[in-house]
Motif scaffolding. Sequence first.
Motif, short mmCIF file in Angstrom:
data_model
loop_
_atom_site.label_atom_id
_atom_site.label_comp_id
_atom_site.label_asym_id
_atom_site.label_seq_id
_atom_site.Cartn_x
_atom_site.Cartn_y
_atom_site.Cartn_z
N THR A 3 -15.60 -17.30 64.67
CA THR A 3 -16.37 -18.46 65.06
C THR A 3 -17.37 -18.80 63.97
OG1 THR A 3 -16.15 -17.92 67.39
CG2 THR A 3 -17.93 -19.41 66.80
N LYS A 61 -12.93 -21.06 64.64
CA LYS A 61 -13.43 -22.02 65.61
C LYS A 61 -14.74 -22.57 65.05
CE LYS A 61 -13.65 -20.38 69.74
NZ LYS A 61 -14.03 -19.73 71.00
N ILE A 87 -16.42 -27.81 68.78
CA ILE A 87 -17.29 -27.89 69.95
C ILE A 87 -18.64 -28.41 69.48
CG2 ILE A 87 -18.47 -26.56 71.74
CD1 ILE A 87 -16.07 -24.58 71.55
N HIS A 103 -22.89 -14.06 71.51
CA HIS A 103 -21.60 -14.21 72.19
C HIS A 103 -20.57 -14.91 71.32
CE1 HIS A 103 -24.52 -13.76 75.48
NE2 HIS A 103 -23.55 -13.08 76.05
N LYS A 104 -20.81 -15.01 70.03
CA LYS A 104 -20.04 -15.93 69.19
C LYS A 104 -18.55 -15.65 69.14
CE LYS A 104 -20.62 -14.86 64.37
NZ LYS A 104 -21.10 -15.24 63.09
N GLU A 105 -18.11 -14.45 69.33
CA GLU A 105 -16.67 -14.18 69.27
C GLU A 105 -15.96 -14.41 70.60
OE1 GLU A 105 -15.38 -14.10 66.37
OE2 GLU A 105 -17.37 -13.96 65.48
N LYS A 106 -16.69 -14.69 71.65
CA LYS A 106 -16.07 -14.96 72.95
C LYS A 106 -16.61 -16.24 73.58
CE LYS A 106 -19.18 -11.55 74.79
NZ LYS A 106 -19.40 -10.20 75.02
N LEU A 107 -16.79 -17.26 72.77
CA LEU A 107 -17.33 -18.52 73.26
C LEU A 107 -16.21 -19.39 73.82
CD1 LEU A 107 -20.01 -19.36 70.57
CD2 LEU A 107 -20.39 -18.71 72.94
N ASP A 108 -16.15 -19.44 75.12
CA ASP A 108 -15.23 -20.35 75.79
C ASP A 108 -16.08 -21.33 76.60
OD1 ASP A 108 -16.12 -18.94 78.05
OD2 ASP A 108 -14.27 -17.80 78.25
N GLU A 109 -15.44 -22.23 77.31
CA GLU A 109 -16.16 -23.27 78.05
C GLU A 109 -17.14 -22.68 79.06
OE1 GLU A 109 -15.13 -27.00 81.01
OE2 GLU A 109 -13.56 -26.26 79.67
N THR A 111 -18.56 -19.62 79.10
CA THR A 111 -19.66 -18.92 78.43
C THR A 111 -20.65 -19.90 77.83
OG1 THR A 111 -18.14 -17.11 77.92
CG2 THR A 111 -20.21 -17.16 76.70
N ILE A 112 -20.15 -20.96 77.22
CA ILE A 112 -21.04 -21.97 76.63
C ILE A 112 -21.90 -22.62 77.71
CG2 ILE A 112 -21.09 -24.23 75.48
CD1 ILE A 112 -18.69 -23.22 73.80
#
Length: 138
Positions: A3, A61, A87, A103-109, A111-112
């Motif tokens: 990311t 990403k 994003i 959380h940058k390696e698991k940023l999904d909708e 989590t954001i």
Amino acid sequence: MKTHILLATHGKFAEGIKTSVELIMGKIENLETMNCYCDEKVTTSEIVRKTVSEFNYDESKLIVVTDLFGGSVNNEFIKYIEEYPFILITGLSLPLLLQLILHKEKLDEVTIKEIIENATNFTLCCNYIKPCFEDNDI
């Protein structure tokens, strides 16, 4: 997939907040800044277009964080959100940025959305908060 976080702001706010984050967390990989309206030779629309069109979305990403919703920097990125798969988040603050990095390696909708909600909890008027201790506790 890695990311990449790009802070894009009016003036040197992006650079300043990156300095603050790195003071707290150390050097952050894949955290860059775009200080808009600081160089008369380069327009914001040119640099935004170039940034989003030349980014390698197959390798990383891209998350762009701007300072002000409806501001010119944010509006330049909004032009491209349907054309390129990045994003776009606005309302840059230190609490928001710290959580995005953590959380940058698991940023999904989901989590954001949680990060944005949590970050808003850090905007307070301290005069109206009940003190954590009483005078006799000091």
